[in-house]
Design an enzyme around this catalytic site. Structure first.
Site, mmCIF file in Angstrom:
data_model
loop_
_atom_site.group_PDB
_atom_site.id
_atom_site.type_symbol
_atom_site.label_atom_id
_atom_site.label_comp_id
_atom_site.label_asym_id
_atom_site.label_seq_id
_atom_site.Cartn_x
_atom_site.Cartn_y
_atom_site.Cartn_z
ATOM 1 N N ALA A 109 4.359 1.447 13.866
ATOM 2 C CA ALA A 109 4.823 1.768 15.203
ATOM 3 C C ALA A 109 4.824 3.239 15.581
ATOM 4 O O ALA A 109 4.630 3.565 16.751
ATOM 5 C CB ALA A 109 6.239 1.208 15.391
ATOM 6 N N ALA A 110 5.125 4.140 14.642
ATOM 7 C CA ALA A 110 5.301 5.548 15.031
ATOM 8 C C ALA A 110 4.007 6.101 15.658
ATOM 9 O O ALA A 110 2.916 5.735 15.227
ATOM 10 C CB ALA A 110 5.707 6.370 13.822
ATOM 11 N N PRO A 111 4.139 6.914 16.716
ATOM 12 C CA PRO A 111 5.370 7.512 17.254
ATOM 13 C C PRO A 111 6.121 6.688 18.291
ATOM 14 O O PRO A 111 7.091 7.156 18.856
ATOM 15 C CB PRO A 111 4.850 8.807 17.883
ATOM 16 C CG PRO A 111 3.466 8.459 18.327
ATOM 17 C CD PRO A 111 2.918 7.522 17.297
ATOM 18 N N ASP A 167 7.086 -0.869 4.747
ATOM 19 C CA ASP A 167 5.676 -0.802 4.381
ATOM 20 C C ASP A 167 4.988 -2.048 4.927
ATOM 21 O O ASP A 167 5.264 -3.174 4.485
ATOM 22 C CB ASP A 167 5.540 -0.728 2.862
ATOM 23 C CG ASP A 167 4.106 -0.584 2.392
ATOM 24 O OD1 ASP A 167 3.175 -0.858 3.181
ATOM 25 O OD2 ASP A 167 3.913 -0.213 1.221
ATOM 26 N N CYS A 184 -8.407 2.183 16.063
ATOM 27 C CA CYS A 184 -9.110 3.147 16.922
ATOM 28 C C CYS A 184 -10.365 3.649 16.203
ATOM 29 O O CYS A 184 -10.721 4.823 16.287
ATOM 30 C CB CYS A 184 -8.206 4.308 17.339
ATOM 31 S SG CYS A 184 -7.534 5.278 15.979
#
Length: 435
Positions: free
Chosen positions: A256-258, A306, A375
């Site tokens: 999820a981050a950021p 993780d 990506c």
């Protein structure tokens, strides 16, 4: 320090030792005393030199009597940044780029190299790459588009029809796209707010995406600070749109981050239900909390986890997003460091991606949905991972991801966004349903 050329050289030396270009530049700007014009020039020289490093090194080596890597680090950085200015900065005449580089060589205590710097830069600045004879096509593509030979070879082998188009597009920054925060406003209201300031906008194809022609730092804009939107490329928004969680759903964002994708998912959920955003790095979770606080996300919880290891403490979910770590070949225009990659760890990365998808599938309820996205444009990290998973899990079925951006490529219902065709980041999206 207030000398932008010397600051750029110092930052290039640090970046070469270790570190991501964006973090190195941010830290260097914090200690830079020049004004806005000098800061902009410093940033342009540093980032541009990193972006064109492969090309610059090839040109410089043509006129050096010893390997570039054997030169003193300051001289190497001066040559690279000076040649970048001479060849690619229209605002700097060639003679000025050369003369300033020679002067900087002396100021940095390398006077014995001043003559060499002068001669090499003058000769390298005049090379016409279009007339050069390269030993093979990989070298031509690598030097022309400033991408490592290893990365160039991978794209040439895996995406032969799209390879040069991908590399050409890597010098074109996608237009600034934001996600309207529907927890606070709507797209019409945000359009009107920007229009009142004379800022042009246009709607994207993903609902509530908006392209903004804004000068300066968008994060400093009052509408950003108030939480009316967050910056998120349309390709990334499309991954969230494909998952499309409903109000009241239980949703997991496993990488999820950021926190931008999690915030978009919360908007689809209308701030109801349960949203758990996970990241393996504990020190990145505050980034998620900061984004959520600004945008008013109330249904979320950030946890260290993780993604490749099953966690019994996570609930069964209606929707799971795994936007996995990848080689990043779809965002070359945004992250110049990637151009220099050798891809030595690619097999291990693919194994991690497969482990994350395998683990993510265990959290999905019957009838639930899972989005696997990257990506990158390497098929081995994209359709290769998903097809291997589906071959072993007949209980999952691919579904069509909607909406489809113009120019997107469909293959077995998987979406690949090539930047030269879509004008977005390069991206891959697979939507799977558990039967």
């Amino acid at each position: 320090m207030d000398d932008p050329r010397r600051a750029a050289v110092a930052a290039l030396m640090k970046q070469e030792r270790s570190g991501y270009a964006n973090l190195v530049l941010r830290h260097a700007l914090d200690g830079f005393d020049g004004g806005a014009r000098e800061r902009a020039f410093f940033s342009a020289v540093f980032y541009g030199t990193v972006e064109r490093m492969v090309t610059l090194d090839w040109l410089l080596q043509k006129f050096l009597k010893m390997p570039l890597t054997k030169l003193d680090a300051p001289v190497r950085a001066i040559l690279r940044s000076g040649l970048y200015q001479a060849r690619y900065l229209d605002s700097v005449p060639v003679h000025a780029a050369v003369n300033e580089s020679v002067a900087l060589t002396r100021r940095m205590g390398k006077a014995s190299a001043a003559g060499m710097v002068n001669a090499v830069l003058r000769r390298a600045a005049g090379v016409d790459l279009s007339k050069e004879h390269f030993p093979d096509e990989i070298t031509r593509l690598s030097v022309t588009y400033s991408v490592s030979p290893q990365l160039t070879r991978l794209l040439s082998e895996k995406c032969p029809a799209q390879c040069e188009g991908i590399l050409q597009a890597s010098f074109i920054q996608p237009s600034l796209c934001v996600r309207v925060n529907t927890l606070q406003t709507d797209v019409s209201a945000l359009e009107a707010a920007f229009a009142a300031e004379g800022v042009p906008t246009r709607r994207g194809h993903v609902p509530n995406s908006l392209y903004v022609s804004c000068q300066g730092d968008i994060a400093a804009h009052p509408l950003f600070q108030s939480g009316a939107f967050h910056v998120q490329g349309e390709a990334s928004q499309l991954a969230c749109a494909a998952l499309c969680p409903k109000p009241g759903d239980t949703v997991l964002d496993l990488c999820a981050a950021p926190g931008g994708k999690s915030a978009t998912l919360a908007q689809y959920m209308q701030n109801t239900g349960t949203l758990i955003a996970c990241d393996a790095a504990q020190n990145r979770l505050p980034l998620v909390d900061k984004v959520w606080a600004r945008l008013g996300v109330l249904c979320g919880e950030a946890r260290q986890n993780d993604a490749s290891v099953y966690a019994a403490g996570l609930p069964e979910a209606d929707a799971v997003l795994c936007d996995v770590p990848c080689s990043g070949l779809g965002v070359l225009a945004k992250k110049p460091d990637i151009r220099l990659k050798t891809l030595e760890g690619l097999p291990e990365l693919v194994r991690l991606q497969r482990a994350i998808l395998e683990t993510a599938s265990r959290y999905v309820k019957p009838g639930g949905r899972l989005v696997y996205s990257t990506c990158t444009l390497n098929p081995d990290e994209n359709a290769g991972v998903v097809r291997a998973f589906l071959a072993q899990h007949p209980g999952f079925c691919p579904r069509a991801a909607e909406p489809v951006l113009p120019g997107a490529t469909k293959d077995d219902k998987f979406l690949t966004l090539y930047p030269q065709d879509t004008g977005t980041d390069g991206f891959f999206i697979a939507l799977l349903e558990r039967l």
